[in-house]
Design a protein around this motif. Structure first.
Motif, short mmCIF file in Angstrom:
data_model
loop_
_atom_site.label_atom_id
_atom_site.label_comp_id
_atom_site.label_asym_id
_atom_site.label_seq_id
_atom_site.Cartn_x
_atom_site.Cartn_y
_atom_site.Cartn_z
N THR A 240 -55.82 -33.48 -33.46
CA THR A 240 -55.17 -32.18 -33.41
C THR A 240 -56.22 -31.08 -33.39
OG1 THR A 240 -53.24 -33.00 -34.60
CG2 THR A 240 -53.57 -30.62 -34.57
N LEU A 241 -56.09 -30.19 -32.42
CA LEU A 241 -56.97 -29.03 -32.31
C LEU A 241 -56.08 -27.81 -32.16
CD1 LEU A 241 -59.95 -28.07 -32.07
CD2 LEU A 241 -59.67 -28.21 -29.59
N GLU A 242 -56.04 -26.99 -33.20
CA GLU A 242 -55.13 -25.85 -33.25
C GLU A 242 -53.70 -26.34 -33.02
OE1 GLU A 242 -56.75 -22.94 -30.56
OE2 GLU A 242 -58.45 -22.52 -31.87
N ASP A 243 -53.01 -25.90 -31.96
CA ASP A 243 -51.62 -26.30 -31.77
C ASP A 243 -51.47 -27.47 -30.81
OD1 ASP A 243 -52.25 -25.07 -29.40
OD2 ASP A 243 -50.51 -23.76 -29.33
N THR A 244 -52.56 -28.11 -30.45
CA THR A 244 -52.52 -29.18 -29.46
C THR A 244 -52.82 -30.53 -30.11
OG1 THR A 244 -53.30 -27.64 -27.76
CG2 THR A 244 -53.45 -30.00 -27.26
N VAL A 245 -51.98 -31.51 -29.82
CA VAL A 245 -52.20 -32.88 -30.28
C VAL A 245 -52.63 -33.69 -29.06
CG1 VAL A 245 -51.25 -34.90 -31.43
CG2 VAL A 245 -50.46 -32.60 -32.07
N VAL A 246 -53.92 -34.00 -28.99
CA VAL A 246 -54.50 -34.68 -27.83
C VAL A 246 -54.46 -36.19 -28.07
CG1 VAL A 246 -56.52 -34.94 -26.36
CG2 VAL A 246 -56.02 -32.71 -27.42
N HIS A 247 -53.74 -36.88 -27.22
CA HIS A 247 -53.71 -38.34 -27.24
C HIS A 247 -54.74 -38.88 -26.26
CE1 HIS A 247 -49.82 -39.01 -29.50
NE2 HIS A 247 -49.81 -37.70 -29.30
N TYR A 248 -55.40 -39.96 -26.65
CA TYR A 248 -56.39 -40.54 -25.75
C TYR A 248 -56.44 -42.05 -25.92
CZ TYR A 248 -59.65 -40.70 -29.79
OH TYR A 248 -60.26 -40.96 -31.01
N THR B 137 -49.41 -33.04 -26.50
CA THR B 137 -48.40 -32.00 -26.69
C THR B 137 -49.04 -30.71 -27.22
OG1 THR B 137 -47.94 -32.76 -28.96
CG2 THR B 137 -46.60 -33.69 -27.19
N ASP B 138 -48.42 -29.60 -26.86
CA ASP B 138 -48.80 -28.31 -27.42
C ASP B 138 -47.58 -27.40 -27.35
OD1 ASP B 138 -48.61 -27.65 -24.76
OD2 ASP B 138 -50.65 -26.90 -24.54
N ARG B 139 -47.78 -26.13 -27.55
CA ARG B 139 -46.65 -25.19 -27.56
C ARG B 139 -46.30 -24.67 -26.17
NH1 ARG B 139 -48.31 -21.43 -32.81
NH2 ARG B 139 -48.19 -23.10 -34.38
N ALA C 62 -62.91 -27.81 -25.02
CA ALA C 62 -62.88 -27.93 -26.48
C ALA C 62 -62.09 -29.15 -26.91
CB ALA C 62 -62.28 -26.66 -27.10
N GLN C 63 -61.01 -29.45 -26.20
CA GLN C 63 -60.23 -30.63 -26.52
C GLN C 63 -61.00 -31.91 -26.21
OE1 GLN C 63 -56.51 -30.03 -24.40
NE2 GLN C 63 -56.29 -28.02 -25.34
N ALA C 64 -61.75 -31.91 -25.12
CA ALA C 64 -62.58 -33.07 -24.80
C ALA C 64 -63.63 -33.29 -25.88
CB ALA C 64 -63.26 -32.87 -23.44
N GLU C 65 -64.24 -32.21 -26.36
CA GLU C 65 -65.21 -32.36 -27.44
C GLU C 65 -64.55 -32.84 -28.72
OE1 GLU C 65 -69.01 -30.08 -29.45
OE2 GLU C 65 -67.51 -28.87 -28.39
N ALA C 66 -63.32 -32.39 -28.98
CA ALA C 66 -62.60 -32.85 -30.16
C ALA C 66 -62.34 -34.35 -30.10
CB ALA C 66 -61.29 -32.09 -30.30
N VAL C 67 -62.10 -34.87 -28.90
CA VAL C 67 -61.93 -36.32 -28.75
C VAL C 67 -63.23 -37.04 -29.12
CG1 VAL C 67 -61.61 -38.15 -27.04
CG2 VAL C 67 -60.07 -36.18 -27.07
N LEU C 68 -64.37 -36.51 -28.66
CA LEU C 68 -65.65 -37.12 -29.03
C LEU C 68 -65.82 -37.12 -30.55
CD1 LEU C 68 -68.12 -35.61 -26.38
CD2 LEU C 68 -66.96 -37.82 -26.33
#
Length: 258
Positions: free
Chosen positions: A5-13, A59-61, A72-78
């Motif tokens: 989760t990064l702010e309002d986004t839940v990144v699935h990978y 998912t996000d808003r 930023a989301q790609a880096e959060a996955v790392l």
């Protein structure tokens, strides 16, 4: 499936394999599933393949997104995967995001493969992307995709019936957030970050790309300090048109010298 989760986004990978980290970033209207053929051949890598907002399970808003958001989301996955540095491979919008990540966070990128990337969206491309938005509204976006994405090798063996079947298949695969991702395409401008990329980069063009010009590919190579150019005999959608050849080129580049 892992998620971060990064702010309002839940990144699935997806995370598969063991070895050096390989981060795969998909193109507009696609999802992490576009990388299936490459992942199947990357057994010696720890492969991380996220969905962008509007695609797959992420998912996000809703609302606007940007290249900066996606990087930023790609880096959060790392971070979530416990990876300090990764090889990064992107296709089209994903390649733009990969370039932005490599330029703004050079410490996180070992090598990068940019397939069908471009430095800045020009008037011609913006007209194309606006046309895509119109086609989405009329429900005919999938009919355009083979014309835009595939080169002569596809059309030499295609029949009217087989192409029609492909269109029907593509209609089921277009991601719900495609319009939001197209708006990101319209706003691309990498000119301030390309010179900051320190990783070795393969600028991989498609010989029959109707969306990205040879001049744009040359601009990328000229702007990135350690870049080399290569081409694949396909259209814009080379990862789907020639998956085995695409995988070979990518994996040979990221494996060299490791």
């Amino acid at each position: 499936m892992p998620k971060v989760t990064l702010e309002d986004t839940v990144v699935h990978y997806d995370r598969t394999g063991e070895g050096p980290a390989l981060l795969l970033l998909h193109g507009t209207a696609a999802s992490r599933e576009q990388w299936g053929p490459l992942i199947a051949q990357a057994e010696h890598f720890t492969v991380l393949a996220p969905d962008f907002p509007g695609s797959g399970l992420t998912t996000d808003r809703g609302g606007p997104i940007s290249v900066e958001d996606l990087a930023a989301q790609a880096e959060a996955v790392l971070d979530h995967a416990g990876v300090d540095r990764a090889h990064v491979v992107g296709h089209s919008l994903g390649a733009v995001v990969a370039a932005h990540l490599a330029g703004t966070r050079p410490d996180r990128v070992r090598k990068a493969v940019l397939h069908a990337a471009w430095p800045v969206t020009d008037t011609r491309q913006d007209a194309e992307f606006r046309y895509w938005l119109d086609l989405l509204e009329t429900g005919t976006f999938a009919r355009m995709l083979p014309l835009m994405a595939f080169g002569p090798r596809y059309w030499e063996q295609a029949t009217a019936e087989s192409n029609e079947q492909l269109v029907k298949t593509l209609e089921t695969m277009i991601e719900p957030g495609t319009d939001r991702q197209i708006e990101v395409d319209r706003a691309v401008d990498l000119r301030d970050v390309l010179g900051q990329i320190t990783a070795p980069v393969l600028v991989l063009g498609s010989a029959h790309d109707r969306l990205i010009t040879a001049d744009q590919q040359r601009e990328l190579v000229a702007a990135i300090p350690d870049a080399r150019a290569a081409a694949i005999d396909a259209g814009h959608g080379a990862p789907a048109e020639l998956p085995d050849e695409f995988a070979r080129i990518v994996l040979e580049f990221v494996s060299a010298g490791t």
